[in-house]
Design an enzyme around this catalytic site. Structure first.
Site, mmCIF file in Angstrom:
data_model
loop_
_atom_site.group_PDB
_atom_site.id
_atom_site.type_symbol
_atom_site.label_atom_id
_atom_site.label_comp_id
_atom_site.label_asym_id
_atom_site.label_seq_id
_atom_site.Cartn_x
_atom_site.Cartn_y
_atom_site.Cartn_z
ATOM 1 N N LYS A 13 0.840 -1.211 0.000
ATOM 2 C CA LYS A 13 0.000 0.000 0.000
ATOM 3 C C LYS A 13 0.876 1.263 0.000
ATOM 4 O O LYS A 13 0.689 2.158 -0.804
ATOM 5 C CB LYS A 13 -0.927 0.035 1.234
ATOM 6 C CG LYS A 13 -1.878 -1.147 1.320
ATOM 7 C CD LYS A 13 -2.816 -1.041 2.512
ATOM 8 C CE LYS A 13 -2.159 -1.233 3.859
ATOM 9 N NZ LYS A 13 -1.584 -2.567 4.105
ATOM 10 N N ARG A 87 -10.666 0.375 7.723
ATOM 11 C CA ARG A 87 -10.175 -0.959 8.077
ATOM 12 C C ARG A 87 -11.320 -1.856 8.547
ATOM 13 O O ARG A 87 -11.090 -3.006 8.882
ATOM 14 C CB ARG A 87 -9.199 -0.759 9.228
ATOM 15 C CG ARG A 87 -7.995 -1.607 9.251
ATOM 16 C CD ARG A 87 -6.871 -1.084 8.430
ATOM 17 N NE ARG A 87 -5.627 -1.721 8.793
ATOM 18 C CZ ARG A 87 -4.432 -1.255 8.517
ATOM 19 N NH1 ARG A 87 -4.300 -0.138 7.863
ATOM 20 N NH2 ARG A 87 -3.373 -1.897 8.862
ATOM 21 N N ARG A 126 11.437 -5.731 5.308
ATOM 22 C CA ARG A 126 11.206 -4.290 5.105
ATOM 23 C C ARG A 126 12.127 -3.435 5.971
ATOM 24 O O ARG A 126 12.323 -3.684 7.154
ATOM 25 C CB ARG A 126 9.762 -3.925 5.418
ATOM 26 C CG ARG A 126 9.576 -2.399 5.395
ATOM 27 C CD ARG A 126 8.172 -1.938 5.415
ATOM 28 N NE ARG A 126 7.370 -2.639 6.377
ATOM 29 C CZ ARG A 126 6.046 -2.606 6.376
ATOM 30 N NH1 ARG A 126 5.413 -1.932 5.443
ATOM 31 N NH2 ARG A 126 5.374 -3.259 7.285
ATOM 32 N N ARG A 161 10.671 -1.570 11.505
ATOM 33 C CA ARG A 161 9.536 -1.240 12.366
ATOM 34 C C ARG A 161 9.381 -2.280 13.479
ATOM 35 O O ARG A 161 9.628 -3.462 13.264
ATOM 36 C CB ARG A 161 8.249 -1.211 11.530
ATOM 37 C CG ARG A 161 7.943 0.150 10.966
ATOM 38 C CD ARG A 161 6.849 0.156 9.938
ATOM 39 N NE ARG A 161 5.638 -0.565 10.276
ATOM 40 C CZ ARG A 161 4.564 -0.619 9.498
ATOM 41 N NH1 ARG A 161 4.559 0.016 8.347
ATOM 42 N NH2 ARG A 161 3.496 -1.288 9.846
ATOM 43 N N ARG A 172 -1.546 -9.278 12.910
ATOM 44 C CA ARG A 172 -2.032 -8.276 11.947
ATOM 45 C C ARG A 172 -2.805 -8.954 10.810
ATOM 46 O O ARG A 172 -3.832 -8.451 10.352
ATOM 47 C CB ARG A 172 -0.850 -7.477 11.380
ATOM 48 C CG ARG A 172 -0.332 -6.450 12.367
ATOM 49 C CD ARG A 172 1.097 -6.071 12.095
ATOM 50 N NE ARG A 172 1.296 -5.304 10.892
ATOM 51 C CZ ARG A 172 2.495 -5.050 10.365
ATOM 52 N NH1 ARG A 172 3.585 -5.505 10.956
ATOM 53 N NH2 ARG A 172 2.601 -4.331 9.273
HETATM 54 P P1 AP5 Z 1 4.723 -1.564 1.932
HETATM 55 O O1 AP5 Z 1 4.465 -0.735 0.729
HETATM 56 O O2 AP5 Z 1 5.407 -0.921 3.066
HETATM 57 O O3 AP5 Z 1 3.387 -2.311 2.395
HETATM 58 P P2 AP5 Z 1 2.108 -1.792 3.177
HETATM 59 O O4 AP5 Z 1 0.938 -2.484 2.584
HETATM 60 O O5 AP5 Z 1 2.103 -0.303 3.220
HETATM 61 O O6 AP5 Z 1 2.449 -2.444 4.578
HETATM 62 P P3 AP5 Z 1 2.163 -2.007 6.065
HETATM 63 O O7 AP5 Z 1 2.849 -3.051 6.884
HETATM 64 O O8 AP5 Z 1 2.534 -0.586 6.300
HETATM 65 O O9 AP5 Z 1 0.643 -2.218 6.183
HETATM 66 P P4 AP5 Z 1 -0.112 -2.466 7.471
HETATM 67 O O10 AP5 Z 1 -1.505 -2.409 6.975
HETATM 68 O O11 AP5 Z 1 0.264 -3.670 8.218
HETATM 69 O O12 AP5 Z 1 0.386 -1.273 8.406
HETATM 70 P P5 AP5 Z 1 -0.106 0.219 8.603
HETATM 71 O O13 AP5 Z 1 1.107 1.056 8.658
HETATM 72 O O14 AP5 Z 1 -1.185 0.594 7.671
HETATM 73 O O15 AP5 Z 1 5.561 -2.832 1.435
HETATM 74 C C1 AP5 Z 1 6.001 -3.808 2.343
HETATM 75 C C2 AP5 Z 1 7.386 -4.285 1.944
HETATM 76 O O16 AP5 Z 1 7.311 -4.971 0.702
HETATM 77 C C3 AP5 Z 1 8.410 -3.156 1.736
HETATM 78 O O17 AP5 Z 1 9.654 -3.580 2.145
HETATM 79 C C4 AP5 Z 1 8.382 -2.919 0.211
HETATM 80 O O18 AP5 Z 1 9.623 -2.409 -0.241
HETATM 81 C C5 AP5 Z 1 8.088 -4.308 -0.300
HETATM 82 N N1 AP5 Z 1 7.290 -4.313 -1.516
HETATM 83 C C6 AP5 Z 1 6.272 -3.479 -1.833
HETATM 84 N N2 AP5 Z 1 5.754 -3.781 -3.039
HETATM 85 C C7 AP5 Z 1 6.483 -4.856 -3.497
HETATM 86 C C8 AP5 Z 1 6.427 -5.647 -4.692
HETATM 87 N N3 AP5 Z 1 5.524 -5.404 -5.662
HETATM 88 N N4 AP5 Z 1 7.302 -6.662 -4.810
HETATM 89 C C9 AP5 Z 1 8.197 -6.935 -3.836
HETATM 90 N N5 AP5 Z 1 8.297 -6.220 -2.692
HETATM 91 C C10 AP5 Z 1 7.438 -5.186 -2.523
HETATM 92 O O19 AP5 Z 1 -0.758 0.103 10.052
HETATM 93 C C11 AP5 Z 1 0.026 -0.225 11.175
HETATM 94 C C12 AP5 Z 1 -0.895 -0.527 12.353
HETATM 95 O O20 AP5 Z 1 -1.689 0.648 12.638
HETATM 96 C C13 AP5 Z 1 -1.930 -1.631 12.116
HETATM 97 O O21 AP5 Z 1 -1.406 -2.898 12.440
HETATM 98 C C14 AP5 Z 1 -3.047 -1.205 13.077
HETATM 99 O O22 AP5 Z 1 -2.742 -1.577 14.392
HETATM 100 C C15 AP5 Z 1 -3.007 0.303 13.036
HETATM 101 N N6 AP5 Z 1 -3.957 0.918 12.068
HETATM 102 C C16 AP5 Z 1 -3.649 1.593 10.924
HETATM 103 N N7 AP5 Z 1 -4.746 2.035 10.318
HETATM 104 C C17 AP5 Z 1 -5.796 1.651 11.100
HETATM 105 C C18 AP5 Z 1 -7.204 1.806 10.995
HETATM 106 N N8 AP5 Z 1 -7.751 2.465 9.960
HETATM 107 N N9 AP5 Z 1 -7.982 1.267 11.973
HETATM 108 C C19 AP5 Z 1 -7.443 0.623 13.027
HETATM 109 N N10 AP5 Z 1 -6.104 0.425 13.184
HETATM 110 C C20 AP5 Z 1 -5.285 0.936 12.216
#
Ligand code: AP5
Length: 219
Positions: A13, A87, A126, A161, A172
């Site tokens: 994402k 979410r 990552r 992280r 997660r």
């Molecule tokens: P990356 O682009 O970083 O992936 P991402 O989908 O953004 O991953 P996140 O881990 O940030 O998502 P998440 O939903 O767990 O965490 P969030 O920060 O939203 O890519 C991942 C890796 O893969 C990188 O190393 C990248 O280089 C690599 N990559 C990318 N594309 C690739 C490809 N095509 N091929 C190969 N490699 C690739 O949320 C964190 C926490 O916050 C959650 O756990 C929750 O507790 C809370 N939270 C956030 N939003 C809410 C909400 N709305 N409601 C309740 N809790 C929430």
């Protein structure tokens, strides 16, 4: 144009949001990023947020809307690129109300579909830049930094992280299955869901996203 990136953890994402933001001049909002900012505060709230994020569970809707509304007061409120929000169904309904109040609507919900094993590999590899937030991956050759632990773009230091470990990933992922995946059908029913097979290079995924957007803009 308002877009949602809907996906399990580490599906890409943030990576795609960075590319879409600069191509289409969107206002990228990652609720995960907003929460991590709150977690960096040296007070009780910061400590509470750090514990919550490390646990891997979803943060309460109350906290999400508090953090999100505060952020929306400070930025342009148009052309939203929402990364990791909504979410659950409740958050989706509140978002719809918020947009309706501004006579606005959602245009695209992209579901980035990636198998669980691939997600695990991405999450453990990552690395993020402390300074500019760029994402790298030490498990994937094409996404490794040129110099170990240093950002190619700004020479900032790379870090892992606290929630990027297998234990936290399992929680997660389960939270995603239990609460977030219901949004796939929710948006499918509204006919704005686009499933993007995202177990491909980031460039290929980006091309597909752009293809859908360009086609949609011509309508
Ligand atoms: P990356 O682009 O970083 O992936 P991402 O989908 O953004 O991953 P996140 O881990 O940030 O998502 P998440 O939903 O767990 O965490 P969030 O920060 O939203 O890519 C991942 C890796 O893969 C990188 O190393 C990248 O280089 C690599 N990559 C990318 N594309 C690739 C490809 N095509 N091929 C190969 N490699 C690739 O949320 C964190 C926490 O916050 C959650 O756990 C929750 O507790 C809370 N939270 C956030 N939003 C809410 C909400 N709305 N409601 C309740 N809790 C929430």
């Amino acid at each position: 144009m308002n877009i949602i990136l809907l996906a399990p953890p580490a599906a890409g994402k943030g990576t795609q949001a960075e590319l879409l933001e600069s191509k289409y001049h969107l206002n990228h909002i990652s609720t995960g990023e907003l929460l991590r900012k709150s977690a960096s505060r040296e007070d009780d709230f910061g400590k509470k947020m750090r514990d919550l994020l490390e646990s891997g569970e979803l943060v309460s809707d109350e906290i999400i809307f508090e953090v999100l509304n505060k952020h929306l007061e400070t930025c342009e409120n148009q052309n939203l690129l929402l990364d990791g929000f909504p979410r659950n169904i409740y958050q989706a309904e509140r978002l719809e109300e918020m947009l309706k109040e501004k006579n606005d609507k959602l245009d695209f919900v992209f579901f980035l579909d990636v198998p669980k094993e691939t997600l695990k590999r991405r999450i453990t590899g990552r690395r993020m830049c402390q300074k500019c937030g760029s994402a790298y991956n030490v498990n994937i050759d094409s996404l490794k930094p040129k110099v170990d632990s240093i950002c190619d773009k700004c020479q900032g230091t790379l870090y892992q992280r606290n929630d990027d470990n297998e234990e936290s990933f399992e929680i997660r992922y389960q939270e995603y299955l239990d609460k977030t995946s219901a949004l796939i059908t929710y948006y499918q029913d509204k006919q704005i869901l686009y499933r993007i097979q995202s177990d491909k290079s980031k460039e290929e995924v980006f091309q597909e996203l752009c293809g859908v957007i360009e086609k949609g803009m011509k309508k």
